[in-house]
Design an enzyme around this catalytic site. Structure first.
Site, short mmCIF file in Angstrom:
data_model
loop_
_atom_site.label_atom_id
_atom_site.label_comp_id
_atom_site.label_asym_id
_atom_site.label_seq_id
_atom_site.Cartn_x
_atom_site.Cartn_y
_atom_site.Cartn_z
CG ASN A 103 -1.85 -1.19 1.25
OD1 ASN A 103 -2.08 -1.80 0.19
ND2 ASN A 103 -2.32 -1.57 2.41
CG HIS A 120 3.90 -1.57 -4.80
ND1 HIS A 120 2.76 -2.35 -4.76
CD2 HIS A 120 4.88 -2.36 -5.31
CE1 HIS A 120 3.05 -3.57 -5.24
NE2 HIS A 120 4.33 -3.60 -5.58
N GLY A 191 -5.23 -9.03 3.38
CA GLY A 191 -5.92 -8.09 2.49
C GLY A 191 -5.26 -7.88 1.16
CG ASN A 217 -8.77 -11.69 1.34
OD1 ASN A 217 -9.95 -11.35 1.19
ND2 ASN A 217 -7.82 -11.37 0.49
C1 BV8 Z 1 7.74 -5.03 -12.48
C2 BV8 Z 1 1.47 1.63 -6.82
C3 BV8 Z 1 9.43 -5.52 -13.91
C4 BV8 Z 1 0.84 2.55 -7.79
C5 BV8 Z 1 1.09 -0.65 -7.66
C6 BV8 Z 1 2.11 -7.57 -18.14
C7 BV8 Z 1 2.45 -6.29 -18.51
C8 BV8 Z 1 3.17 -5.43 -17.69
C9 BV8 Z 1 3.59 -5.86 -16.44
C10 BV8 Z 1 3.24 -7.16 -16.08
C11 BV8 Z 1 2.52 -8.01 -16.90
N1 BV8 Z 1 2.35 -9.18 -16.25
C12 BV8 Z 1 2.94 -9.10 -15.04
C13 BV8 Z 1 3.49 -7.88 -14.94
C14 BV8 Z 1 4.24 -7.38 -13.81
C15 BV8 Z 1 3.33 -6.40 -13.08
C16 BV8 Z 1 2.14 -7.17 -12.52
O1 BV8 Z 1 2.30 -7.92 -11.60
N2 BV8 Z 1 0.95 -6.97 -13.14
C17 BV8 Z 1 -0.23 -7.70 -12.67
C18 BV8 Z 1 -1.42 -6.74 -12.54
C19 BV8 Z 1 -0.49 -8.82 -13.65
N3 BV8 Z 1 4.16 -5.87 -12.04
C20 BV8 Z 1 4.89 -4.78 -12.27
O2 BV8 Z 1 4.87 -4.14 -13.32
C21 BV8 Z 1 5.87 -4.41 -11.17
N4 BV8 Z 1 7.13 -4.11 -11.75
O3 BV8 Z 1 7.34 -6.15 -12.63
O4 BV8 Z 1 8.85 -4.55 -13.07
C22 BV8 Z 1 10.67 -5.04 -14.45
C23 BV8 Z 1 11.63 -5.99 -14.69
C24 BV8 Z 1 12.82 -5.59 -15.23
C25 BV8 Z 1 13.05 -4.25 -15.52
C26 BV8 Z 1 12.07 -3.29 -15.27
C27 BV8 Z 1 10.86 -3.68 -14.72
C28 BV8 Z 1 5.40 -3.18 -10.43
C29 BV8 Z 1 4.10 -3.47 -9.73
C30 BV8 Z 1 3.72 -2.29 -8.83
C31 BV8 Z 1 2.51 -1.59 -9.41
N5 BV8 Z 1 2.08 -0.53 -8.49
N6 BV8 Z 1 0.73 0.35 -6.82
C32 BV8 Z 1 -0.52 3.00 -7.30
O5 BV8 Z 1 -1.05 2.43 -6.32
O6 BV8 Z 1 -1.04 3.94 -7.91
S1 BV8 Z 1 0.22 -2.11 -7.60
C33 BV8 Z 1 -1.28 -1.91 -6.77
O7 BV8 Z 1 -2.02 -3.14 -6.87
C34 BV8 Z 1 -1.15 -1.71 -5.29
O8 BV8 Z 1 0.06 -1.14 -4.87
C35 BV8 Z 1 -1.27 -3.09 -4.72
O9 BV8 Z 1 -0.04 -3.52 -4.30
C36 BV8 Z 1 -1.52 -3.92 -5.86
C37 BV8 Z 1 -2.18 -5.19 -5.55
O10 BV8 Z 1 -3.44 -4.99 -5.11
P1 BV8 Z 1 -3.90 -5.54 -3.66
O11 BV8 Z 1 -3.17 -4.76 -2.62
O12 BV8 Z 1 -3.79 -7.01 -3.57
O13 BV8 Z 1 -5.38 -5.04 -3.70
P2 BV8 Z 1 -6.60 -5.73 -4.47
O14 BV8 Z 1 -7.66 -4.68 -4.63
O15 BV8 Z 1 -6.11 -6.46 -5.67
O16 BV8 Z 1 -7.10 -6.82 -3.43
C38 BV8 Z 1 -7.65 -6.42 -2.20
C39 BV8 Z 1 -7.86 -7.67 -1.38
O17 BV8 Z 1 -8.33 -7.26 -0.09
C40 BV8 Z 1 -8.91 -8.60 -1.96
O18 BV8 Z 1 -8.41 -9.92 -1.92
C41 BV8 Z 1 -10.10 -8.44 -1.02
O19 BV8 Z 1 -10.82 -9.66 -0.85
C42 BV8 Z 1 -9.41 -8.10 0.28
N7 BV8 Z 1 -10.22 -7.33 1.24
C43 BV8 Z 1 -11.24 -6.48 0.98
N8 BV8 Z 1 -11.70 -5.99 2.17
C44 BV8 Z 1 -10.94 -6.52 3.16
C45 BV8 Z 1 -9.99 -7.38 2.57
N9 BV8 Z 1 -9.08 -8.07 3.28
C46 BV8 Z 1 -9.11 -7.92 4.62
N10 BV8 Z 1 -9.99 -7.11 5.27
C47 BV8 Z 1 -10.91 -6.41 4.57
N11 BV8 Z 1 -11.78 -5.62 5.22
#
Ligand code: BV8
Ligand code: ZN
Length: 257
Positions: A103, A120, A191, A217
């Site tokens: 986060n 991040h 989460g 979660n």
């Molecule tokens: C990298 C900051 C490599 C910004 C964030 C295809 C194309 C391009 C890239 C990729 C690709 N495939 C894979 C990738 C890599 C990519 C990636 O993983 N993409 C995913 C989407 C497929 N990753 C990257 O690009 C990373 N960098 O790989 O660089 C590289 C290598 C060599 C040289 C150069 C580069 C960078 C990733 C960072 C991105 N930035 N955030 C901003 O926020 O504006 S990511 C963003 O989503 C958040 O930071 C967070 O970390 C992230 C994940 O989300 P979650 O936190 O899990 O949240 P989500 O909503 O998904 O889930 C919430 C959960 O909470 C749910 O499960 C829900 O049930 C639960 N919940 C709800 N209520 C509650 C609860 N739990 C408990 N209690 C509750 N009350």
């Protein structure tokens, strides 16, 4: 709703030297910060590819800044919730207790956690892409459109200090997070939907190194069938109950001696 923890988990916590919490947007949901993938998720309206990446920013800095200014205002207006405070309260109960967070909302620190690895970045920080000068949210929110650097002869683009898709994670944060995960006796994944890499590889790495892996979660995730304990409830309820149990155990243990 009273939450029952297994004897196995409580036993591991009673012996634990190092406890690590790995958090995602879900831990801030009860503070009113929208998650990414929930139906109120910010990504329901915007797609990450459109906004949280450097090309989108260079193509249309005004649009990306509009999104981040909105999020900065939401985050400035919310408070940490009982889940954040419970994690902060755990710090004094174990020799080592650290938070690894995906986060960018700074709520763990605002709740009092002092050992926080921000994978991040942090939405309260902004910097000039040309000269590196740092800018506060107060400054960037006072500028209409996309703020420019005011250092003499610079004029570079200012950006939020967060990690965009396709960008590397801050090396030190990553190294320290991995070190904590590999030392963890109990590792709490809280989460997170576990879809963003490389962050999502940290809980499995902790388990690989011998940690008792717990997921908190309300929904199942890709991690669920590989954890040692799945607590299907909101973190704002589970974490205070867990803190209470740990305090009780520590109290009775001290009384016995
Ligand atoms: C990298 C900051 C490599 C910004 C964030 C295809 C194309 C391009 C890239 C990729 C690709 N495939 C894979 C990738 C890599 C990519 C990636 O993983 N993409 C995913 C989407 C497929 N990753 C990257 O690009 C990373 N960098 O790989 O660089 C590289 C290598 C060599 C040289 C150069 C580069 C960078 C990733 C960072 C991105 N930035 N955030 C901003 O926020 O504006 S990511 C963003 O989503 C958040 O930071 C967070 O970390 C992230 C994940 O989300 P979650 O936190 O899990 O949240 P989500 O909503 O998904 O889930 C919430 C959960 O909470 C749910 O499960 C829900 O049930 C639960 N919940 C709800 N209520 C509650 C609860 N739990 C408990 N209690 C509750 N009350
Ligand atoms: Zn500059």
């Amino acid at each position: 709703m009273s939450i029952v923890f297994s004897d196995k988990l409580l036993g591991r916590l009673a012996e634990a030297q190092t406890v690590v919490a790995f958090t995602g947007a879900g831990v801030s949901a009860e503070s009113g910060v929208p998650t990414f993938r929930g139906n109120d998720g910010i990504w329901a309206k915007f797609k990450p590819a459109e906004l949280a990446n450097i090309n989108a920013f260079m193509k249309n800095p005004e649009l990306v800044w509009e999104w981040y200014k909105q999020r900065k205002q939401i985050i400035a207006s919310v408070q940490p919730n009982p889940g954040h405070y419970a994690l902060a309260g755990m710090e004094s109960l174990f020799p080592e207790c650290e938070v690894i967070t995906q986060n960018i909302d700074n709520l763990h620190r605002r709740a009092g956690s002092t050992k926080v690895h921000e994978l991040h970045g942090n939405i309260e920080r902004n910097y000039c892409m040309k000269c590196g000068a740092q800018y506060s949210n107060e400054h960037v929110l006072s500028v209409v459109g996309a703020p420019r650097c005011t250092q003499a002869k610079c004029g570079g683009q200012i950006r939020p200090d967060v990690v965009w898709f396709g960008e590397l994670l801050p090396e030190n944060e990553w190294k320290n997070a991995m070190r904590a995960a590999e030392r963890a006796d109990v590792f709490l994944s809280i989460g997170t939907s576990g879809v963003v890499h490389p962050a999502a590889s940290i809980p499995p790495a902790a388990k690989q190194s011998g940690a008792f892996l717990v997921e908190i979660n309300p929904e199942e995730t890709p991690l669920t069938n590989s954890v040692d304990e799945f607590i299907q409830a909101p973190s704002g309820e589970v974490l205070p109950a867990l803190l209470e149990q740990i305090q009780l155990m520590k109290l009775t243990k001290n009384k016995v001696h």
